[in-house]
Write an enzyme that holds these catalytic residues in place. Structure first.
Site, PDB file in Angstrom:
ATOM      1  N   TYR A 199      57.590 -23.703   1.750  1.00 59.35           N
ATOM      2  CA  TYR A 199      57.250 -24.765   1.483  1.00 59.35           C
ATOM      3  C   TYR A 199      57.590 -25.989   0.650  1.00 59.35           C
ATOM      4  O   TYR A 199      56.702 -26.719   0.478  1.00 59.35           O
ATOM      5  CB  TYR A 199      55.815 -24.118   0.199  1.00 59.35           C
ATOM      6  CG  TYR A 199      54.722 -23.263   0.970  1.00 59.35           C
ATOM      7  CD1 TYR A 199      54.165 -24.462   2.131  1.00 59.35           C
ATOM      8  CD2 TYR A 199      55.081 -22.165   1.142  1.00 59.35           C
ATOM      9  CE1 TYR A 199      52.524 -23.069   3.138  1.00 59.35           C
ATOM     10  CE2 TYR A 199      53.945 -21.149   1.970  1.00 59.35           C
ATOM     11  CZ  TYR A 199      53.031 -22.053   2.476  1.00 59.35           C
ATOM     12  OH  TYR A 199      52.168 -21.192   3.335  1.00 59.35           O
TER      13      TYR A 199
ATOM     14  N   PHE B 121      45.832 -15.903  -6.325  1.00 61.31           N
ATOM     15  CA  PHE B 121      44.997 -16.977  -5.846  1.00 61.31           C
ATOM     16  C   PHE B 121      45.338 -17.454  -4.066  1.00 61.31           C
ATOM     17  O   PHE B 121      45.836 -16.476  -3.432  1.00 61.31           O
ATOM     18  CB  PHE B 121      44.672 -17.377  -6.146  1.00 61.31           C
ATOM     19  CG  PHE B 121      45.356 -19.547  -6.273  1.00 61.31           C
ATOM     20  CD1 PHE B 121      46.152 -19.925  -5.372  1.00 61.31           C
ATOM     21  CD2 PHE B 121      46.193 -19.164  -7.421  1.00 61.31           C
ATOM     22  CE1 PHE B 121      46.661 -21.032  -5.160  1.00 61.31           C
ATOM     23  CE2 PHE B 121      48.024 -20.157  -7.163  1.00 61.31           C
ATOM     24  CZ  PHE B 121      47.362 -20.706  -6.630  1.00 61.31           C
TER      25      PHE B 121
END
Length: 437
Positions: free
Chosen positions: A146, A437
């Site tokens: 990322y 999450f």
């Protein structure tokens, strides 16, 4: 809470929010309809190498928002998944900013290296910026994916294994709450009091994100998701002298015995408190339960004082999963940096490299004596040079400028600029995100 960590490769691509995109390879990327959730869920399970788990389609339908669940289809089958949702992120000083939270990212093994992740990510970040999100956040399954999209590791997941026989309990004389008490509550009561207590706490902790109703329903067993085994925990609520909840500890205990001797392990699920005395009392309670010989704390603030609360801090050894946790990408540098507070008055000029263009340019961070600051474009000579990934790591105070500079991720362009700017960006305690999450 149940993490859905992100993962998948990526190469150049394009797309606009909600549009069907095809890079000429016959693979269509688009937002899915509510009637496609079940097929998307199965692709997600396979992408996470879990084809054996039951369908979570009913749960996914409750997560579905128009335009926010995305899939890549080849020959009518989903070969990649992606989901995002808006949440509130607490920043240093207690303000909150809107964050684009990215999760459920998978690319099927048969369709790797075709640019699917990049096409989905590029579309999502552009849409998030247009919606007004200041930052994007995710939890990375692999470290090297990322950074190319401007994300940097902004918080750490940190934990401890505590040998209670060696620890000797908590030290005497720690601040306590006069008239306070701890009560065990059932799951139905936890669903009622937990959300309000958590919302009061999360604005005190940089890096914390909001929890929605679905999160509390999962944590208390009202909703069970296949593949995420739920075992009813204990929930201990601390109340002040007036009966107001001020802290919460949620934990599970493995009932194990060594012959005729108890040898139980307590695993902490949640522990947060509105003040230090309440935290002390919750930790004392957790570390004094009969039959428990080991406490496993999987995720707590990296600089939480827990070990030095013990009579023998050496009894707390680092948890095996300690590593980078939440990653952050700044989308609107002015909105993000104007929202947080700073450690000292001063001024630093940053030259930011960002191929995506969101935060590229020269920015002056100007901090007043009261710790408030503003970030504005400037033509002044830069003090420091860094890329968008390093900016994301720095934003919440989870990383320091000296460490980034020594690692070659920040370049000092004016002698002494790293030390001076470090005083600006320092926070009293490092950022911490309690939730997956």
């Amino acid at each position: 809470m149940g993490n859905e960590t992100n993962g998948g490769p990526g190469e150049p691509g394009s797309g606009r929010p909600g549009e069907q995109t095809d890079a000429g390879d016959g693979i269509e990327i688009r937002a899915i309809g509510e009637d496609e959730v079940e097929a998307w869920d199965r692709a997600l399970a396979k992408g996470f190498l879990r084809p054996h788990v039951g369908s979570a389609a009913e749960f996914r339908r409750r997560q579905w928002e128009p335009g926010r669940m995305v899939g890549a289809l080849a020959d009518g089958r989903f070969v990649a998944t992606f989901r995002s949702f808006d949440t509130e992120l607490t920043v240093p000083g207690g303000a909150v900013v809107t964050a684009d939270a990215i999760t459920a990212v998978t690319v099927t093994a048969t369709h790797r290296r075709r640019g699917l992740l990049r096409r989905m990510m590029t579309t999502d970040l552009e849409a998030a910026r247009e919606r007004g999100a200041a930052v994007a956040i995710l939890i990375a399954a692999e470290y090297n994916i990322y950074g190319r999209y401007g994300f940097g590791p902004a918080t750490r997941g940190h934990g401890w294994n505590i040998d209670l026989l060696r620890a000797g309990g908590l030290r005497d004389g720690l601040p306590t709450v006069p008239g306070g008490r701890i009560d065990l509550v059932e799951m139905a009561e936890l669903r009622k009091l937990g959300p309000e207590l958590f919302d009061r706490w999360r604005v005190t902790q940089a890096g914390a994100i909001a929890r929605d109703e679905l999160t509390w329903q999962r944590q208390t067993g009202e909703i069970e998701v296949p593949g995420f085994d739920w075992k009813e925990p204990f929930a201990a609520v601390h109340r002040g002298a007036d009966g107001t909840p001020t802290g919460l500890a949620v934990y599970r205990i493995d009932d194990e015995w060594d012959g005729s001797y108890p040898n139980c392990t307590l695993t902490l699920v949640d522990l947060f408190a509105l003040d230090r005395p309440t935290a002390n009392e919750l930790w004392r309670f957790v570390c004094s339960i009969d039959w428990v010989r080991k406490v496993v704390v999987e995720n707590v603030g990296a600089d939480d004082p827990l070990p030095v609360l013990l009579n023998d801090p050496r009894a707390a050894t680092p948890h095996v999963d300690n590593a980078d946790y939440m990653w952050l990408r700044v989308l609107d540098i002015e909105a993000a940096f104007n929202a947080r507070t700073y450690g000292a008055a001063g001024r630093a000029v940053l030259e930011v490299d960002d191929p995506a263009g969101y935060v590229a340019g020269r920015w002056a961070v100007e901090v007043a004596a009261d710790g408030t600051g503003r970030c504005v474009r400037t033509a002044d000579e830069p003090d420091l040079a860094l890329d968008a990934s390093a900016l994301g790591a720095l934003y919440l105070g989870g990383e320091t400028l000296p460490r980034l500079a020594v690692a070659g991720l920040v370049t000092e362009l004016r002698p002494g600029a790293v030390a001076a700017a470090d005083l600006l960006f320092r926070t009293p305690l490092t950022a911490w995100n309690i939730d997956g999450f």
